[in-house]
Design a protein around this motif. Structure first.
Motif, PDB file in Angstrom:
ATOM      1  N   ALA A 167       0.828  -1.210   0.000  1.00  0.00           N
ATOM      2  CA  ALA A 167       0.000   0.000   0.000  1.00  0.00           C
ATOM      3  C   ALA A 167       0.861   1.259   0.000  1.00  0.00           C
ATOM      4  O   ALA A 167       0.522   2.260  -0.647  1.00  0.00           O
ATOM      5  N   GLY A 168       1.978   1.212   0.731  1.00  0.00           N
ATOM      6  CA  GLY A 168       2.883   2.356   0.726  1.00  0.00           C
ATOM      7  C   GLY A 168       3.433   2.644  -0.652  1.00  0.00           C
ATOM      8  O   GLY A 168       3.457   3.806  -1.102  1.00  0.00           O
ATOM      9  N   GLN A 169       3.827   1.592  -1.367  1.00  0.00           N
ATOM     10  CA  GLN A 169       4.294   1.784  -2.747  1.00  0.00           C
ATOM     11  C   GLN A 169       3.152   2.262  -3.643  1.00  0.00           C
ATOM     12  O   GLN A 169       3.365   2.997  -4.614  1.00  0.00           O
ATOM     13  N   GLY A 170       1.930   1.862  -3.307  1.00  0.00           N
ATOM     14  CA  GLY A 170       0.773   2.250  -4.099  1.00  0.00           C
ATOM     15  C   GLY A 170       0.466   3.738  -4.062  1.00  0.00           C
ATOM     16  O   GLY A 170      -0.307   4.235  -4.896  1.00  0.00           O
ATOM     17  N   THR A 171       1.054   4.466  -3.105  1.00  0.00           N
ATOM     18  CA  THR A 171       0.840   5.916  -3.086  1.00  0.00           C
ATOM     19  C   THR A 171       1.386   6.580  -4.346  1.00  0.00           C
ATOM     20  O   THR A 171       0.984   7.695  -4.690  1.00  0.00           O
ATOM     21  N   VAL A 172       2.290   5.896  -5.054  1.00  0.00           N
ATOM     22  CA  VAL A 172       2.761   6.401  -6.354  1.00  0.00           C
ATOM     23  C   VAL A 172       1.580   6.521  -7.314  1.00  0.00           C
ATOM     24  O   VAL A 172       1.470   7.495  -8.068  1.00  0.00           O
ATOM     25  N   ALA A 173       0.682   5.539  -7.291  1.00  0.00           N
ATOM     26  CA  ALA A 173      -0.483   5.543  -8.178  1.00  0.00           C
ATOM     27  C   ALA A 173      -1.396   6.725  -7.883  1.00  0.00           C
ATOM     28  O   ALA A 173      -1.904   7.386  -8.804  1.00  0.00           O
ATOM     29  N   MET A 174      -1.626   7.001  -6.611  1.00  0.00           N
ATOM     30  CA  MET A 174      -2.499   8.123  -6.250  1.00  0.00           C
ATOM     31  C   MET A 174      -1.900   9.454  -6.697  1.00  0.00           C
ATOM     32  O   MET A 174      -2.620  10.339  -7.173  1.00  0.00           O
ATOM     33  N   GLU A 175      -0.590   9.583  -6.572  1.00  0.00           N
ATOM     34  CA  GLU A 175       0.069  10.802  -7.051  1.00  0.00           C
ATOM     35  C   GLU A 175      -0.087  10.955  -8.557  1.00  0.00           C
ATOM     36  O   GLU A 175      -0.362  12.047  -9.065  1.00  0.00           O
ATOM     37  N   LEU A 176       0.109   9.858  -9.286  1.00  0.00           N
ATOM     38  CA  LEU A 176      -0.001   9.906 -10.743  1.00  0.00           C
ATOM     39  C   LEU A 176      -1.383  10.401 -11.171  1.00  0.00           C
ATOM     40  O   LEU A 176      -1.506  11.238 -12.071  1.00  0.00           O
ATOM     41  N   LEU A 177      -2.426   9.890 -10.545  1.00  0.00           N
ATOM     42  CA  LEU A 177      -3.786  10.283 -10.910  1.00  0.00           C
ATOM     43  C   LEU A 177      -4.064  11.744 -10.564  1.00  0.00           C
ATOM     44  O   LEU A 177      -4.824  12.422 -11.257  1.00  0.00           O
ATOM     45  N   GLN A 178      -3.457  12.227  -9.507  1.00  0.00           N
ATOM     46  CA  GLN A 178      -3.615  13.631  -9.156  1.00  0.00           C
ATOM     47  C   GLN A 178      -2.835  14.539 -10.110  1.00  0.00           C
ATOM     48  O   GLN A 178      -3.267  15.655 -10.408  1.00  0.00           O
ATOM     49  N   GLN A 179      -1.706  14.049 -10.598  1.00  0.00           N
ATOM     50  CA  GLN A 179      -0.874  14.852 -11.495  1.00  0.00           C
ATOM     51  C   GLN A 179      -1.385  14.826 -12.929  1.00  0.00           C
ATOM     52  O   GLN A 179      -1.271  15.817 -13.654  1.00  0.00           O
ATOM     53  N   ASP A 180      -1.936  13.697 -13.361  1.00  0.00           N
ATOM     54  CA  ASP A 180      -2.476  13.582 -14.722  1.00  0.00           C
ATOM     55  C   ASP A 180      -3.323  12.310 -14.802  1.00  0.00           C
ATOM     56  O   ASP A 180      -2.789  11.204 -14.877  1.00  0.00           O
TER      57      ASP A 180
END
Length: 514
Positions: A167-180
């Motif tokens: 889940a910690g590594q999955g925060t990359v996915a949430m950032e990506l969706l917020q950025q684009d």
């Protein structure tokens, strides 16, 4: 909370919403940065797609591993935190745990293989961890770490196969969706599977139309092996060039998530990784470690294989903890990875004017190297490198042109022995007639490693050929020839006792010609 999720993890499969909940409460931004999402303009133009890079090399420890390590450490109970933690790693996870533990005031021990590069050991110390050198590889270090965890009541922090880490590594996915959020595909490197699983499960839960592609090194494709078998399996060996993904067996939970949520998986070779490292430097001035450039190498191969045009594609630059001396090897190999250099051996008559006659055939081609050694025979083999502008098609055209002019030629551009050894050697075939066998060896690279290697070989056999060159990696490679007569059975028995990875390459075209 820790106990609750450990029981949940062991008794039932966690659903995407649970992973999202853990990710949202992971506290990773107490130490981690929201990393940039940059456009690679040059590569976008070349590949006819919008290519974006997620810069996880910009984290305080220069890799994404900080996210998963902190997510788990910050969720330990007070008792677990006060007792301390331990992990096993030779790379980025070690630094992530050391940094996170130091920030939280937790003592940390990191078990590292004895041949770990000093730069990585020093980084663990710098971030507040205590390195403990044990074993010749990660698996041996991990066994030691788990033993010490049980003995000293320490909490073992797994590098990838735990819900908090995933889940910690999955925060990359949430950032990506917020950025684009207007993305078509995301390319993610796969080693133990923590990053790929974390990104895939959250992307498919939040934006299922976005494709997530896993990328593995051909030398450590544990996910592909697991997909073929239907369950995680151990690879007999893994290559160490892309050390950050050199995992013999993918995790059980990470495999479950990758199998269910990844859209595709692709593998790439080392030369393609080297070419991707060069692309990153030329476009955004990032110096990625091999595993950090893995996703871009996979993206380039995937675009070509599926003729993708006009899409918005993201790859994760997962880390930049590279041994500086390794850049020499990468620089030399990236031209081959980009199909910008051809290596070949050409047979020419040993007479005056032969060189001139041969070079006239090449016309305006740029020669990158030309190796020749007189040996008194009527014909001689020369090793030549030629710069390419149009890739494989131009390479085939050059070979055909040389053949049409009456010069026998063999294309060695895809020959590992030629790329690793022959191009650095000066000499010729021996005119003496004797029984000779050639072997390539791999051994752990450390101070005194070459001396230890020679001592292990012993002095019972005459060495007829020897080539070793330090490439700045954690393992050394030697090409060695042995004069053998009636001792072959005894020699083979000795090889089996050495403990080094070795291959008989006597029939390789490089040896036959050069």
């Amino acid at each position: 909370m820790m106990k609750k999720y450990q029981e949940s993890f062991s008794c039932q499969e966690m659903c995407p919403s649970e992973y999202l909940k853990i990710a949202l409460h992971s506290h990773v931004y107490e130490v981690a940065q929201v990393t940039p999402l940059q456009v690679m303009h040059k590569l976008s133009s070349r590949l006819k797609n919008i290519v974006l890079v997620k810069r996880e090399d910009r984290q305080p420890v220069h890799s994404f591993k900080l996210r998963g390590a902190y997510a788990m450490l910050s969720n330990l109970t007070e008792k677990q935190q006060s007792s301390g933690v331990i992990t096993a790693s030779a790379g980025n996870h070690a630094q992530g745990v050391a940094f996170s533990a130091s920030h939280l005031g937790i003592s940390s021990v990191v078990v590292m293989p004895v041949n770990t590069a000093d730069i990585k050991i020093d980084a663990v110390r710098h971030f507040g961890g205590k390195p403990l050198l044990f074993g010749s590889n990660f698996d041996e270090a991990k066994v030691k770490a788990i033993y010490l965890a049980d003995k000293n009541c320490l909490t073992f922090i797994p590098p990838f196969d735990h819900p908090f880490v995933i889940a910690g590594q999955g925060t990359v996915a949430m950032e990506l969706l917020q950025q684009d959020s207007h993305l078509d595909r995301i390319f993610v490197p796969v080693g133990g599977g923590g990053l790929a699983a974390g990104i895939a499960v959250l992307i498919k839960y939040l934006m299922p139309k976005i494709k997530v592609i896993g990328v593995e090194s051909e030398e450590s494709a544990s996910l592909c092996a697991a997909l073929e078998a239907g369950f995680p399996v151990y690879l007999s060996k893994v290559g160490l060039f892309a050390e950050g993904v050199a995992v013999r067996c993918i995790g059980h939970e990470t495999f479950r998530l990758c199998q269910k949520y990844l859209d595709d998986v692709i593998t790439v070779d080392n030369d393609s990784i080297c070419a991707a490292i060069k692309d990153l430097f030329e476009d955004v001035r990032a110096i990625a470690e091999p595993s950090g450039a893995l996703a871009l190498a996979g993206m380039k191969k995937y675009i070509q294989r599926h003729a993708i045009h006009g899409e918005k594609l993201v790859h994760v630059l997962s880390g930049a903890n590279i041994n500086f001396h390794e850049l020499r090897y990468i620089s030399e190999r990236c031209e081959l990875g980009e199909q910008r250099e051809a290596l070949m051996v050409v047979t020419i008559p040993e007479k005056k004017g032969s060189f001139l006659e041969f070079f006239k055939i090449l016309e305006d081609k740029s020669v990158t190297e030309f190796n020749y050694r007189y040996n008194g025979s009527k014909n001689v083999c020369v090793f030549i490198g030629v710069r390419l502008q149009n890739g494989r098609c131009e390479r085939d055209s050059i070979v055909e042109n040389i053949l049409n002019h009456g010069f026998p030629v063999v294309d060695l551009s895809d020959n590992e022995m030629a790329k690793l050894h022959a191009r650095y050697m000066v000499g010729s075939r021996s005119l003496q007639s004797f029984r000779e066998r050639i072997f390539s060896f791999e051994f752990p690279e450390a101070p005194g490693a070459l001396l230890k290697f020679l001592n292990t070989l012993g002095t019972d056999w005459n060495i007829s050929l020897f080539h070793y060159r330090n490439h700045g990696t954690d393992y050394g490679r030697v090409l060695a020839g042995f004069e053998l007569s009636h001792q072959e059975l005894e020699f083979d028995q000795h090889l089996s006792k050495l403990g080094y990875t070795c291959h008989d390459v006597t029939t390789n075209p490089v040896f036959q010609f050069l």
